[in-house]
Enzyme design. Structure first.
Site, short mmCIF file in Angstrom:
data_model
loop_
_atom_site.label_atom_id
_atom_site.label_comp_id
_atom_site.label_asym_id
_atom_site.label_seq_id
_atom_site.Cartn_x
_atom_site.Cartn_y
_atom_site.Cartn_z
N ASP A 98 -22.72 -29.74 -13.57
CA ASP A 98 -21.96 -28.49 -13.69
C ASP A 98 -22.21 -27.63 -12.45
O ASP A 98 -23.21 -27.82 -11.74
CB ASP A 98 -22.35 -27.73 -14.96
CG ASP A 98 -23.75 -27.13 -14.89
OD1 ASP A 98 -24.70 -27.91 -14.67
OD2 ASP A 98 -23.89 -25.90 -15.04
N GLU A 128 -26.52 -26.33 -16.60
CA GLU A 128 -27.68 -25.69 -15.96
C GLU A 128 -27.32 -24.33 -15.38
O GLU A 128 -28.08 -23.37 -15.50
CB GLU A 128 -28.22 -26.61 -14.86
CG GLU A 128 -29.57 -26.16 -14.29
CD GLU A 128 -29.48 -25.13 -13.19
OE1 GLU A 128 -30.49 -24.45 -12.92
OE2 GLU A 128 -28.39 -24.97 -12.58
#
Length: 451
Positions: free
Chosen positions: A92, A156
């Site tokens: 991500d 994250e």
């Protein structure tokens, strides 16, 4: 690179690495599904899963984590009796911010001036590619001498803790002798660096109320207590005259005894405007790696455009406190909340709410894994000695893993050196760093297996 066979193999794989990173960067995998389609993150997760499957990984799975995102897991068995190494990265990315400010489109990997530009190129899709390169180089040169687990996180950057909660519920899944977190970076390009400490973080929302409703500033201003003015007073109390963070009861005088950060270089890296002073005291390394740092992330108040002549009845702010190693984040949260409440003026009503927290991290740099990495980096970066640096940011998963597996050694490396401009517009990765760190990781796995 040298004539080392592993280095030669990695060099030969770089065109493939660029092609793969181009594919991975193309996914708009921002784990904020109010702004970006969830399908983009799911596509990136499938890409990583397919890549692991193609490398012979077993038990490849898309793990549905409690925050609604997916982490990708795979296991590659090594020789019987070998040690187990967990390789971490995240797929991500941060939002691109102002896409018009990018020189080239953020989700199209573009080569320019010797660097590859694109959101996530360094943080941390490049980390995924780094792990793949290292493993491929070993497979081509005698095989992989350890059991390998790979985990690629899907949230994250959002800090929503999905993988941490999943790992706590399935503690056997990520268990390893050593964990390599591929989400840090060298102190500067060409200087091999492991990150040995991370600051933790707490987020606190503070609200101040003074009136039943807004009042006309001409009719009531001067006697009616202004909630926005009270909030400004409270926020200002969090800093000393020199800008140092001052939270009542929180120690703020620790020093950093490792690699130092030249002040002029820091000004350049941080793009500080000419004539503007740095804040705080002590060395730059003291300030960003060893001491607390408060930041006001946002304030709810009327915008300038459309503002009316009113005394404000209520005001809110979101305050971040970076917590240095050696300080418990939960205790720091209590001190911050107590400080905000104690410094609210005029008897105004104040409420505080903690909305996020992560503990700081300190690695054991005397462990065999660190020696194995130092030897590997000396080969990958000829003439350079591995350095130890801190990082002002937080990776909450580090503390989750350290808590779950207290005997595991944790190393932090990665591609996010200052020129990468992670989280900013025009993020980029140095292909030379990608190549050298992939060599270092491959040699580390070989060295560690023999230690």
């Amino acid at each position: 690179m040298s004539s080392n066979p592993v280095a030669e193999t990695v060099a030969s794989l770089m065109p493939r690495a660029k092609a793969e990173l181009t594919e991975l960067v193309a996914f708009k995998s921002v784990a904020d599904f109010d702004q970006f389609p969830k399908s983009e993150s799911e596509g990136a997760a499938r890409w990583v899963a397919d890549a692991l499957t193609a490398e012979g990984f077993q038990d490849v799975a898309l793990l549905d984590t409690p925050d609604g995102t997916q982490s990708v897991y795979g296991y590659l068995p090594g020789p019987e009796g070998a040690k187990t190494v967990l390789l971490y990265a995240h797929y991500d990315v941060q939002p691109p911010l102002d896409e018009a400010a990018w020189t080239t489109p953020p989700f199209e990997l573009t080569e320019r001036d010797g660097r590859w530009y694109g959101r996530g190129a360094a943080d941390c899709k490049g980390g995924v590619i780094m792990h793949l390169l290292a493993l491929r180089a070993l497979k081509a040169n005698g095989g992989i001498p350890v059991h390998v687990k790979v985990i690629a996180e899907g949230s994250e950057e959002m800090g929503t803790g999905g993988l941490e909660r999943y790992a706590e519920a399935h503690p056997e899944l990520l268990e390893a002798d050593t964990i390599v977190i591929g989400d840090a970076g060298n102190f500067r390009v060409g200087l091999p660096t492991v990150t040995s400490t991370l600051r933790g973080m707490t987020l606190v929302r503070v609200r101040i109320d003074t009136l039943a409703g807004n009042l006309h500033s001409g009719q009531f201003g001067g006697a009616a207590p202004d909630a926005l003015a009270a909030l400004i007073r409270v926020l200002d109390s969090l800093r000393a005259e020199d800008g140092s963070t001052t939270v009542d009861g929180l120690t703020a005088d620790a020093s950093w005894d490792g690699l130092q950060y030249d002040e002029e270089q820091f000004r350049k890296d941080a793009k500080v405007l000419d004539g503007v002073e740095l804040i705080g005291s002590g060395t730059v390394a003291d300030r960003i790696w060893a001491r607390p740092a408060v930041t006001v992330l946002g304030i709810d108040c009327p915008p300038v455009v459309g503002a009316t002549p009113s005394v404000q009845a209520s005001a809110r702010a979101l305050v971040s406190l970076r917590v240095p190693p050696g300080v418990d984040a939960a205790e720091a949260t209590k001190l911050l909340q107590a400080h905000l409440e104690a410094h609210t003026p005029w008897g105004a009503r104040v409420s505080t709410e903690q909305i996020g927290q992560g503990q700081p991290f300190r690695a054991d740099t005397t462990s065999p894994a660190y020696q194995a990495m130092a030897e590997a980096m000396a080969v990958a970066y000829p003439g350079e000695e591995m350095q130890y640096a801190g990082q002002g940011g937080s990776i909450p998963l580090c503390n989750t893993l350290a808590s779950l597996y207290p005997r595991a050694e944790i190393l932090l490396i990665g591609l996010s050196e200052p020129e990468a401009q992670i989280h900013a517009v025009n993020e980029s990765v140095s292909p030379e760093e990608l190549e050298r760190l992939s060599v270092a990781e491959a040699l580390f796995l070989r060295n560690y297996a023999a230690s």
